[in-house]
Design a protein around this motif. Structure first.
Motif, PDB file in Angstrom:
ATOM      1  N   THR A  52     -32.300  -4.271  36.265  1.00 35.29           N
ATOM      2  CA  THR A  52     -31.467  -4.303  35.062  1.00 35.29           C
ATOM      3  C   THR A  52     -30.015  -4.685  35.331  1.00 35.29           C
ATOM      4  O   THR A  52     -29.258  -4.939  34.400  1.00 35.29           O
ATOM      5  N   ASP A  53     -29.627  -4.694  36.588  1.00 33.40           N
ATOM      6  CA  ASP A  53     -28.262  -5.069  36.947  1.00 33.40           C
ATOM      7  C   ASP A  53     -28.264  -5.627  38.370  1.00 33.40           C
ATOM      8  O   ASP A  53     -29.315  -5.723  39.017  1.00 33.40           O
ATOM      9  N   LEU A  54     -27.087  -6.002  38.862  1.00 36.14           N
ATOM     10  CA  LEU A  54     -26.997  -6.620  40.178  1.00 36.14           C
ATOM     11  C   LEU A  54     -27.424  -5.653  41.276  1.00 36.14           C
ATOM     12  O   LEU A  54     -28.078  -6.051  42.249  1.00 36.14           O
ATOM     13  N   ARG A  55     -27.083  -4.409  41.116  1.00 33.19           N
ATOM     14  CA  ARG A  55     -27.441  -3.408  42.125  1.00 33.19           C
ATOM     15  C   ARG A  55     -28.949  -3.267  42.247  1.00 33.19           C
ATOM     16  O   ARG A  55     -29.503  -3.258  43.357  1.00 33.19           O
ATOM     17  N   SER A  56     -29.632  -3.151  41.120  1.00 28.84           N
ATOM     18  CA  SER A  56     -31.088  -3.009  41.174  1.00 28.84           C
ATOM     19  C   SER A  56     -31.758  -4.298  41.640  1.00 28.84           C
ATOM     20  O   SER A  56     -32.818  -4.269  42.269  1.00 28.84           O
ATOM     21  N   LEU A  57     -31.132  -5.454  41.374  1.00 21.97           N
ATOM     22  CA  LEU A  57     -31.660  -6.714  41.885  1.00 21.97           C
ATOM     23  C   LEU A  57     -31.627  -6.708  43.417  1.00 21.97           C
ATOM     24  O   LEU A  57     -32.577  -7.161  44.071  1.00 21.97           O
ATOM     25  N   MET A  58     -30.541  -6.182  43.978  1.00 27.41           N
ATOM     26  CA  MET A  58     -30.437  -6.092  45.432  1.00 27.41           C
ATOM     27  C   MET A  58     -31.494  -5.152  46.004  1.00 27.41           C
ATOM     28  O   MET A  58     -32.205  -5.488  46.956  1.00 27.41           O
ATOM     29  N   LEU A  59     -31.612  -3.972  45.419  1.00 27.61           N
ATOM     30  CA  LEU A  59     -32.495  -2.943  45.964  1.00 27.61           C
ATOM     31  C   LEU A  59     -33.975  -3.258  45.777  1.00 27.61           C
ATOM     32  O   LEU A  59     -34.794  -2.992  46.658  1.00 27.61           O
ATOM     33  N   ILE A  60     -34.328  -3.827  44.631  1.00 27.65           N
ATOM     34  CA  ILE A  60     -35.738  -4.036  44.307  1.00 27.65           C
ATOM     35  C   ILE A  60     -36.238  -5.406  44.746  1.00 27.65           C
ATOM     36  O   ILE A  60     -37.430  -5.579  45.015  1.00 27.65           O
ATOM     37  N   SER A  61     -35.327  -6.367  44.863  1.00 26.21           N
ATOM     38  CA  SER A  61     -35.754  -7.723  45.179  1.00 26.21           C
ATOM     39  C   SER A  61     -35.227  -8.216  46.529  1.00 26.21           C
ATOM     40  O   SER A  61     -36.005  -8.596  47.411  1.00 26.21           O
ATOM     41  N   VAL A  62     -33.915  -8.212  46.703  1.00 20.90           N
ATOM     42  CA  VAL A  62     -33.310  -8.775  47.917  1.00 20.90           C
ATOM     43  C   VAL A  62     -33.702  -7.990  49.166  1.00 20.90           C
ATOM     44  O   VAL A  62     -34.068  -8.581  50.191  1.00 20.90           O
ATOM     45  N   VAL A  63     -33.646  -6.666  49.094  1.00 19.58           N
ATOM     46  CA  VAL A  63     -33.983  -5.846  50.264  1.00 19.58           C
ATOM     47  C   VAL A  63     -35.434  -6.044  50.709  1.00 19.58           C
ATOM     48  O   VAL A  63     -35.688  -6.377  51.872  1.00 19.58           O
ATOM     49  N   PRO A  64     -36.418  -5.851  49.829  1.00 14.44           N
ATOM     50  CA  PRO A  64     -37.802  -6.064  50.287  1.00 14.44           C
ATOM     51  C   PRO A  64     -38.106  -7.500  50.695  1.00 14.44           C
ATOM     52  O   PRO A  64     -38.917  -7.731  51.593  1.00 14.44           O
ATOM     53  N   PHE A  65     -37.463  -8.472  50.048  1.00 11.91           N
ATOM     54  CA  PHE A  65     -37.659  -9.875  50.426  1.00 11.91           C
ATOM     55  C   PHE A  65     -37.275 -10.090  51.887  1.00 11.91           C
ATOM     56  O   PHE A  65     -38.024 -10.694  52.656  1.00 11.91           O
ATOM     57  N   ASN A  66     -36.108  -9.599  52.271  1.00 12.91           N
ATOM     58  CA  ASN A  66     -35.637  -9.811  53.636  1.00 12.91           C
ATOM     59  C   ASN A  66     -36.390  -8.957  54.656  1.00 12.91           C
ATOM     60  O   ASN A  66     -36.599  -9.387  55.794  1.00 12.91           O
ATOM     61  N   LEU A  67     -36.812  -7.767  54.252  1.00 12.41           N
ATOM     62  CA  LEU A  67     -37.636  -6.952  55.149  1.00 12.41           C
ATOM     63  C   LEU A  67     -38.973  -7.634  55.412  1.00 12.41           C
ATOM     64  O   LEU A  67     -39.446  -7.682  56.556  1.00 12.41           O
ATOM     65  N   LEU A  68     -39.590  -8.167  54.356  1.00  8.58           N
ATOM     66  CA  LEU A  68     -40.861  -8.873  54.510  1.00  8.58           C
ATOM     67  C   LEU A  68     -40.683 -10.109  55.394  1.00  8.58           C
ATOM     68  O   LEU A  68     -41.502 -10.373  56.287  1.00  8.58           O
ATOM     69  N   LYS A  69     -39.611 -10.849  55.141  1.00  9.03           N
ATOM     70  CA  LYS A  69     -39.316 -12.028  55.957  1.00  9.03           C
ATOM     71  C   LYS A  69     -39.164 -11.639  57.423  1.00  9.03           C
ATOM     72  O   LYS A  69     -39.724 -12.286  58.324  1.00  9.03           O
ATOM     73  N   GLY A  70     -38.427 -10.565  57.669  1.00 14.51           N
ATOM     74  CA  GLY A  70     -38.216 -10.106  59.037  1.00 14.51           C
ATOM     75  C   GLY A  70     -39.504  -9.704  59.724  1.00 14.51           C
ATOM     76  O   GLY A  70     -39.715 -10.023  60.900  1.00 14.51           O
ATOM     77  N   VAL A  71     -40.373  -9.021  59.003  1.00 19.33           N
ATOM     78  CA  VAL A  71     -41.643  -8.570  59.576  1.00 19.33           C
ATOM     79  C   VAL A  71     -42.519  -9.771  59.948  1.00 19.33           C
ATOM     80  O   VAL A  71     -43.118  -9.820  61.034  1.00 19.33           O
ATOM     81  N   ILE A  72     -42.598 -10.747  59.049  1.00 20.08           N
ATOM     82  CA  ILE A  72     -43.444 -11.922  59.304  1.00 20.08           C
ATOM     83  C   ILE A  72     -42.903 -12.749  60.472  1.00 20.08           C
ATOM     84  O   ILE A  72     -43.652 -13.134  61.378  1.00 20.08           O
ATOM     85  N   VAL A  73     -41.603 -13.014  60.467  1.00 21.01           N
ATOM     86  CA  VAL A  73     -41.012 -13.809  61.544  1.00 21.01           C
ATOM     87  C   VAL A  73     -41.080 -13.054  62.876  1.00 21.01           C
ATOM     88  O   VAL A  73     -41.281 -13.656  63.933  1.00 21.01           O
ATOM     89  N   THR A  74     -40.926 -11.741  62.824  1.00 21.79           N
ATOM     90  CA  THR A  74     -41.069 -10.916  64.027  1.00 21.79           C
ATOM     91  C   THR A  74     -42.461 -11.070  64.626  1.00 21.79           C
ATOM     92  O   THR A  74     -42.620 -11.276  65.840  1.00 21.79           O
ATOM     93  N   ALA A  75     -43.470 -10.970  63.784  1.00 20.65           N
ATOM     94  CA  ALA A  75     -44.853 -11.080  64.253  1.00 20.65           C
ATOM     95  C   ALA A  75     -45.108 -12.443  64.896  1.00 20.65           C
ATOM     96  O   ALA A  75     -45.730 -12.534  65.966  1.00 20.65           O
ATOM     97  N   ILE A  76     -44.616 -13.501  64.263  1.00 14.50           N
ATOM     98  CA  ILE A  76     -44.814 -14.848  64.809  1.00 14.50           C
ATOM     99  C   ILE A  76     -44.074 -15.015  66.132  1.00 14.50           C
ATOM    100  O   ILE A  76     -44.593 -15.598  67.090  1.00 14.50           O
ATOM    101  N   THR A  77     -42.851 -14.479  66.204  1.00 13.05           N
ATOM    102  CA  THR A  77     -42.070 -14.557  67.437  1.00 13.05           C
ATOM    103  C   THR A  77     -42.788 -13.878  68.593  1.00 13.05           C
ATOM    104  O   THR A  77     -42.869 -14.414  69.700  1.00 13.05           O
ATOM    105  N   LEU A  78     -43.312 -12.695  68.338  1.00  9.79           N
ATOM    106  CA  LEU A  78     -44.022 -11.964  69.383  1.00  9.79           C
ATOM    107  C   LEU A  78     -45.277 -12.699  69.838  1.00  9.79           C
ATOM    108  O   LEU A  78     -45.671 -12.615  71.008  1.00  9.79           O
TER     109      LEU A  78
END
Length: 202
Positions: A164-190
């Motif tokens: 509903t606002d910029l803060r919730s956009l960060m917490l609900i969208s930006v944070v999980p997006f980057n965590l998911l990206k990190g997990v996938i790239v981590t797995a490929i790197t390993l």
């Protein structure tokens, strides 16, 4: 080796970093949106992979330089649809990821240290890019594009009504997006690092 000293900055090292930078740039073209998680202007790719490999094999600063080369090449070849904001964000998040992971791993090269480094890198980049997006990137991008920041919030709301606002956009969208990206790239790197590292150590 946490920086590239004058002695280590030789032709062979420059060639390795340059090649990894070009590969990273090419990988940027293979990007996909994650519409179930983030607005379509946020797209997933694995272009951080070469900088992580470089950071592990050559040193943390090599990862940062590879990130810089990738984004400079992208600006030169494709230009920018975001007034440079997207490229700066990409450089920041990728550099934090690569440097953190390489800093932990390079001191003692074990599988466990690689996992810890990549995990800490994922967390660090998520925190940094979330704060940067909230305070700088999203407001600046909206201003440069002549749009109200509510446009981006509405794009998030279309995915998840709890945004509903910029803060919730960060917490609900930006944070999980980057965590998911990190997990996938981590797995490929390993999976691939030990297979390609002999080439980089020649």
């Amino acid at each position: 080796m946490y920086t590239l000293s004058r002695e280590s900055w030789n032709t062979k090292t420059m060639v390795k970093i340059s090649v990894l930078g070009v590969i990273s740039f090419i990988l940027m073209f293979f990007e996909i949106p994650l519409p179930f998680l983030a607005p379509t202007f946020m797209k997933f790719d694995i272009s951080d992979l070469p900088s992580l490999i470089g950071s592990f094999a050559i040193g943390p600063m090599a990862g940062v330089i590879i990130q810089l080369l990738k984004n400079v090449l992208n600006l030169l070849v494709e230009g920018s649809t975001t007034g440079g904001v997207g490229e700066v964000a990409n450089f920041v998040v990728g550099s934090v990821f690569a440097y953190t992971a390489g800093f932990v791993y390079y001191k003692k090269k074990t599988f466990g240290r690689a996992v810890i480094g990549l995990s800490l890198g994922t967390v660090a980049m998520t925190i940094v890019i979330t704060l940067a997006n909230y305070f700088i990137m999203f407001p600046l991008y909206a201003k440069l594009m002549g749009q109200n920041i509510q446009v981006f919030i509405d794009m998030g709301t279309a995915i998840n009504k709890n945004i509903t606002d910029l803060r919730s956009l960060m917490l609900i969208s930006v944070v999980p997006f980057n965590l998911l990206k990190g997990v996938i790239v981590t797995a490929i790197t390993l999976l691939v690092y030990k297979r390609v590292s002999p080439i980089l150590h020649k």
